[in-house]
Design an enzyme around this catalytic site. Sequence first.
Site, short mmCIF file in Angstrom:
data_model
loop_
_atom_site.label_atom_id
_atom_site.label_comp_id
_atom_site.label_asym_id
_atom_site.label_seq_id
_atom_site.Cartn_x
_atom_site.Cartn_y
_atom_site.Cartn_z
NE ARG A 183 -3.78 -2.30 -0.05
CZ ARG A 183 -3.64 -3.56 -0.40
NH1 ARG A 183 -2.47 -4.00 -0.86
NH2 ARG A 183 -4.65 -4.41 -0.30
N GLY A 230 3.80 8.70 25.80
CA GLY A 230 2.60 9.05 25.05
C GLY A 230 2.87 9.37 23.60
CG ASP A 245 11.28 5.92 28.48
OD1 ASP A 245 11.44 5.92 29.72
OD2 ASP A 245 10.40 6.60 27.91
NE ARG A 259 0.42 10.11 29.25
CZ ARG A 259 0.45 9.62 30.49
NH1 ARG A 259 -0.59 8.98 30.97
NH2 ARG A 259 1.53 9.76 31.25
CG LEU A 286 20.52 8.34 25.58
CD1 LEU A 286 20.02 8.40 24.14
CD2 LEU A 286 21.87 7.67 25.64
CG ASN A 289 13.03 16.88 30.52
OD1 ASN A 289 14.14 17.39 30.39
ND2 ASN A 289 12.84 15.56 30.38
CB ALA A 304 16.86 19.83 30.86
CB CYS A 358 16.03 29.16 16.17
SG CYS A 358 17.67 28.98 15.47
CB CYS A 382 1.62 13.98 31.57
SG CYS A 382 1.90 14.37 29.84
#
Length: 281
Positions: A11, A38, A59, A70, A107, A128, A130, A173, A186
Amino acid sequence: MTDEQLLRYSRHILLDALGIEGQARILGTHALIIGAGGLGSPAALYLASAGIGRITLVDDDTVDFTNLQRQILHTQGRVGMAKAESGRQALTAINPDINIVPLQQRLSGEALDALVATADLVLDCTDNFATRHAINRACVHHRKPLVSGAAIRFDGQISVYDLRGDDSPCYHCLFPEGEDVEEVRCAVMGVFAPLTGIIGTMQAAEALKLAADIGERLTGRLLLLDALTMEWRTVRFKQDHDCAVCGPTGNGRSGEYLRQAAADRESAGAACRLATSVQAN
């Protein structure tokens, strides 16, 4: 491409803009997905089903019962499991022919920089500022395209920062680091479950367009969604030529941020050794 792959991706192959050549490029792509929550869940599922040849899923968290509202990569039976491994199991069940590399770690610094260097494109599915800025610096350093999404409450946003172009804006930027920006999570503010699906799926779409080298990307455009009214807005932006990361003297393009981070770690280590020596005496 094998007969089975021709059938699985038929497809896609039927699409004039994509075809066999585009699908072959997708199969040869390494996507780095940072965050298996999420946003990372739908993004990873669609990239795996579409045939991205190698997915590194990062993660450092484990599956929590509150995630199941979610984070569709995970199931109730995998509560307590590392999200990266839970994601690997889910993606392998959909497409066992691709290479899934789960990494359970947070990481930063040289480890993040080295991993970004190995990827063809990066999806920022974190929550986040940072971490987002650290990912952006690494992508600028190695000129890797970055697909960034965010979702909180009923508000979502997505953009692409294609750092292969000298005049392409980076995340810094648009959202300069160090400015007073409210950090929302969340866990405190809540999030509408389908919103993460909408934004994460769009991240997958942009990543696949980058992989196949088709279409017009969201570079220089920030899409904003209000899911309560289901209204989209577009904000156009350009590179900040004085940007501290991607500008001509930016620390991202030169990799100077890594040297500074190493110097900071060495200074911290020296201070710690001195404190220990003083206490010992």
